[in-house]
Each structure stands twice: as C-alpha cells, then as structure tokens.
Design a protein around this motif. Structure first.
Motif, short mmCIF file in Angstrom:
data_model
loop_
_atom_site.label_atom_id
_atom_site.label_comp_id
_atom_site.label_asym_id
_atom_site.label_seq_id
_atom_site.Cartn_x
_atom_site.Cartn_y
_atom_site.Cartn_z
N ARG A 1 11.51 17.09 -2.09
CA ARG A 1 10.65 16.01 -1.60
C ARG A 1 10.79 14.81 -2.51
NH1 ARG A 1 4.23 15.93 -1.54
NH2 ARG A 1 4.37 13.93 -2.53
N VAL A 2 11.17 13.68 -1.89
CA VAL A 2 11.37 12.46 -2.66
C VAL A 2 10.11 11.60 -2.64
CG1 VAL A 2 12.75 10.36 -2.85
CG2 VAL A 2 13.83 12.50 -2.19
N ALA A 3 9.54 11.39 -1.45
CA ALA A 3 8.37 10.52 -1.33
C ALA A 3 7.58 10.89 -0.09
CB ALA A 3 8.80 9.06 -1.27
N LYS A 4 6.33 10.45 -0.07
CA LYS A 4 5.46 10.67 1.08
C LYS A 4 4.79 9.35 1.42
CE LYS A 4 1.86 13.58 0.68
NZ LYS A 4 0.92 14.68 0.80
N GLY A 5 4.66 9.07 2.72
CA GLY A 5 4.03 7.83 3.16
C GLY A 5 4.22 7.63 4.65
N ALA A 6 3.98 6.43 5.12
CA ALA A 6 4.19 6.11 6.52
C ALA A 6 5.69 6.00 6.78
CB ALA A 6 3.50 4.79 6.87
N GLU A 7 6.08 6.28 8.02
CA GLU A 7 7.51 6.27 8.35
C GLU A 7 8.13 4.90 8.10
OE1 GLU A 7 10.39 7.33 12.12
OE2 GLU A 7 8.37 8.14 12.05
N ALA A 8 7.40 3.84 8.40
CA ALA A 8 7.93 2.49 8.17
C ALA A 8 8.15 2.21 6.68
CB ALA A 8 6.97 1.45 8.75
N GLN A 9 7.35 2.83 5.83
CA GLN A 9 7.52 2.64 4.39
C GLN A 9 8.70 3.44 3.86
OE1 GLN A 9 3.68 4.12 3.35
NE2 GLN A 9 2.75 2.08 3.28
N LEU A 10 9.01 4.58 4.49
CA LEU A 10 10.05 5.47 4.00
C LEU A 10 11.45 5.09 4.49
CD1 LEU A 10 8.21 8.88 4.41
CD2 LEU A 10 8.64 7.64 2.30
N LEU A 11 11.54 4.35 5.58
CA LEU A 11 12.85 4.03 6.16
C LEU A 11 13.77 3.25 5.21
CD1 LEU A 11 11.97 3.35 9.89
CD2 LEU A 11 13.13 5.33 8.91
N PRO A 12 13.30 2.20 4.51
CA PRO A 12 14.21 1.51 3.57
C PRO A 12 14.71 2.42 2.44
CG PRO A 12 12.28 0.16 4.00
CD PRO A 12 12.03 1.49 4.62
N ALA B 1 0.81 -1.21 0.00
CA ALA B 1 0.00 0.00 0.00
C ALA B 1 0.84 1.27 0.00
CB ALA B 1 -0.92 -0.02 1.22
N THR B 2 2.10 1.21 -0.42
CA THR B 2 2.93 2.41 -0.40
C THR B 2 2.46 3.40 -1.45
OG1 THR B 2 4.52 1.41 -1.91
CG2 THR B 2 4.98 1.21 0.45
N PRO B 3 2.50 4.68 -1.11
CA PRO B 3 2.09 5.71 -2.08
C PRO B 3 3.22 6.08 -3.05
CG PRO B 3 2.46 6.69 0.06
CD PRO B 3 2.65 5.22 0.23
N PHE B 4 4.29 5.30 -3.08
CA PHE B 4 5.38 5.52 -4.01
C PHE B 4 5.95 4.18 -4.42
CE2 PHE B 4 7.31 5.35 0.14
CZ PHE B 4 8.44 4.59 -0.06
N ALA B 5 6.74 4.17 -5.46
CA ALA B 5 7.38 2.94 -5.93
C ALA B 5 8.80 3.27 -6.38
CB ALA B 5 6.61 2.33 -7.09
N THR B 6 9.69 2.33 -6.20
CA THR B 6 11.05 2.49 -6.73
C THR B 6 11.21 1.54 -7.90
OG1 THR B 6 11.92 0.90 -5.15
CG2 THR B 6 12.06 3.22 -4.54
N GLU B 7 11.84 2.04 -8.94
CA GLU B 7 12.03 1.27 -10.16
C GLU B 7 13.51 1.35 -10.53
OE1 GLU B 7 10.74 2.26 -14.59
OE2 GLU B 7 9.03 1.84 -13.29
N GLU C 1 2.02 18.34 7.81
CA GLU C 1 0.89 18.75 8.66
C GLU C 1 -0.46 18.56 7.96
OE1 GLU C 1 1.25 19.57 11.80
OE2 GLU C 1 3.43 19.44 11.69
N THR C 2 -0.52 18.75 6.66
CA THR C 2 -1.80 18.68 5.97
C THR C 2 -2.33 17.26 5.83
OG1 THR C 2 -0.71 18.65 3.82
CG2 THR C 2 -1.38 20.80 4.68
N SER C 3 -1.44 16.30 5.53
CA SER C 3 -1.90 14.93 5.30
C SER C 3 -1.68 14.02 6.51
CB SER C 3 -1.19 14.33 4.08
OG SER C 3 0.19 14.18 4.36
N GLY C 4 -0.82 14.42 7.44
CA GLY C 4 -0.54 13.59 8.59
C GLY C 4 0.46 12.48 8.30
N GLN C 5 0.99 12.41 7.10
CA GLN C 5 1.97 11.40 6.73
C GLN C 5 3.37 11.99 6.81
OE1 GLN C 5 0.73 10.21 2.78
NE2 GLN C 5 -0.23 8.38 3.60
N SER C 6 4.35 11.12 6.86
CA SER C 6 5.74 11.56 6.83
C SER C 6 6.17 11.77 5.38
CB SER C 6 6.64 10.52 7.48
OG SER C 6 6.35 10.38 8.84
N GLN C 7 7.14 12.62 5.19
CA GLN C 7 7.71 12.80 3.86
C GLN C 7 9.22 12.74 3.96
OE1 GLN C 7 6.21 16.42 2.23
NE2 GLN C 7 6.79 17.67 3.96
N LEU C 8 9.82 12.14 2.95
CA LEU C 8 11.26 11.99 2.88
C LEU C 8 11.82 13.15 2.08
CD1 LEU C 8 13.75 10.22 3.42
CD2 LEU C 8 13.24 9.02 1.31
#
Length: 185
Positions: A164-175, A18-24, A145-152
């Motif tokens: 800004r590289v990506a936005k999502g949950a902190e657990a999704q952004l750590l890798p 369910a990540t809002p981003f993908a790496t290719e 602040e607007t979406s409540g999600q973390s951003q990298l």
C-alpha cells in the motif's frame, strides 16, 4: 458576504490541499508520506509498553544493585540471569514504545528499489520492507471497504500480496499512480 470559491480551480486546489498523503522529492527519488494519524490501539499499546519497559529496567537495576548494598551477598547466577532477562524485555518494550506507527514509502529511482520505512519518535528511520522495481508486477487502485476511500497498491511478484502506497480519493491518487507507472514499469 460569504467566502465561497465556486470556480473549478478553487475546487481542484481544495482537493489537492486535503490529501491524506504527500510526496516529497529527494535527490535519489521521492517519498510518499502518510498524513494519517496513528490508530488509538497502537498509541495505547505503546504507552503501556513504555510504562512496563521503565518498570522492568528499574527492576533490573534493583536486582543487580540493591541486594549488594544491603547484604554482603555475591552475585548469584539466578540473579544475573533474571536481571539480563528483565533488562532485555524492558529495553525491547522501550524500543517498541519509541517506534513510529505509520509506514512511509520511499521510491528510490537511482537504486531502483522501493522501501517501506517507519520513523521512530526521534526521526531515525527503520526499513521494514525492501523491494526492487523488477518485483513490482502492477499498479492499481482498489476501494478500501472500511474507510470507503481508494488506496493505491503495488502488485508484488504476480501474487496476491500488495504494497500500500497511499490512501485517498481516486482523483487525488491518479497523478501519483501515473508517476509511479512512469518510474516503475
């Protein structure tokens, strides 16, 4: 019977899907693609730009062609000037209407640069930002602040500016943060 997967692996796989981003991965590095949808205001603006662009390009041909069909008049400087001005604005509006709205980040490890790229509706990319690895001063997570999600974010030249590289949950952004740290710093 319910279809609930309560194992730890099932939860991790669900978060990963369910990540809002993908790496290719690419031969030159990798892309961080955003899966966010375009804002409604941008979509409305592009629809209005498309309509006005088509109207102005049509009016340009009308100003140039129709008077010479009905009258035996010559091309006046005013008519040519108006046609060029309307045509230029019309083509610019059509270009804006066909442009994409979400920037993807390309990490080029061979050329040691970071590109912010917006793809148009036909897939042709336009680079809107270009940064070298040396200009990156840090990689950090910040709460939006607007979406409540973390951003990298990538710090740029020890300033308040960030990419800004990506936005999502902190657990999704750590890798992704760890991969960027290994590649950039």
């Amino acid at each position: 019977m319910t279809n609930i997967d309560i194992t730890a692996g099932g939860i991790v796989n669900h978060v990963a899907r369910a990540t809002p981003f993908a790496t290719e991965d690419q031969y030159w590095g990798y892309k961080v693609l955003s899966r966010e949808g375009a804002p409604v205001s941008v979509m409305i603006g592009q629809a209005i730009s498309f309509f006005l662009g088509v109207c102005l390009v049509t009016a340009t041909f009308g100003v140039l062609v129709l008077p010479t069909l009905f009258f035996d008049g010559n091309f006046g400087f005013m008519r040519i000037g108006a046609a060029v001005l309307m045509g230029a604005v019309g083509f610019y509006l059509l270009w804006f209407a066909s442009r994409g709205s979400i920037a993807d980040v390309h990490i080029d490890t061979k050329a040691r640069e970071i590109r912010e790229v917006v793809a148009n509706r036909f897939g042709s990319p336009t680079t809107v930002g270009l940064y070298t690895f040396d200009e990156i001063s840090g990689i950090f997570l910040e709460l939006d602040e607007t979406s409540g999600q973390s951003q990298l974010l990538l710090g740029y030249n020890d300033s308040a500016n960030a990419i800004r590289v990506a936005k999502g949950a902190e657990a999704q952004l750590l890798p992704l943060r760890d991969r960027l740290a290994k590649d950039l710093l």
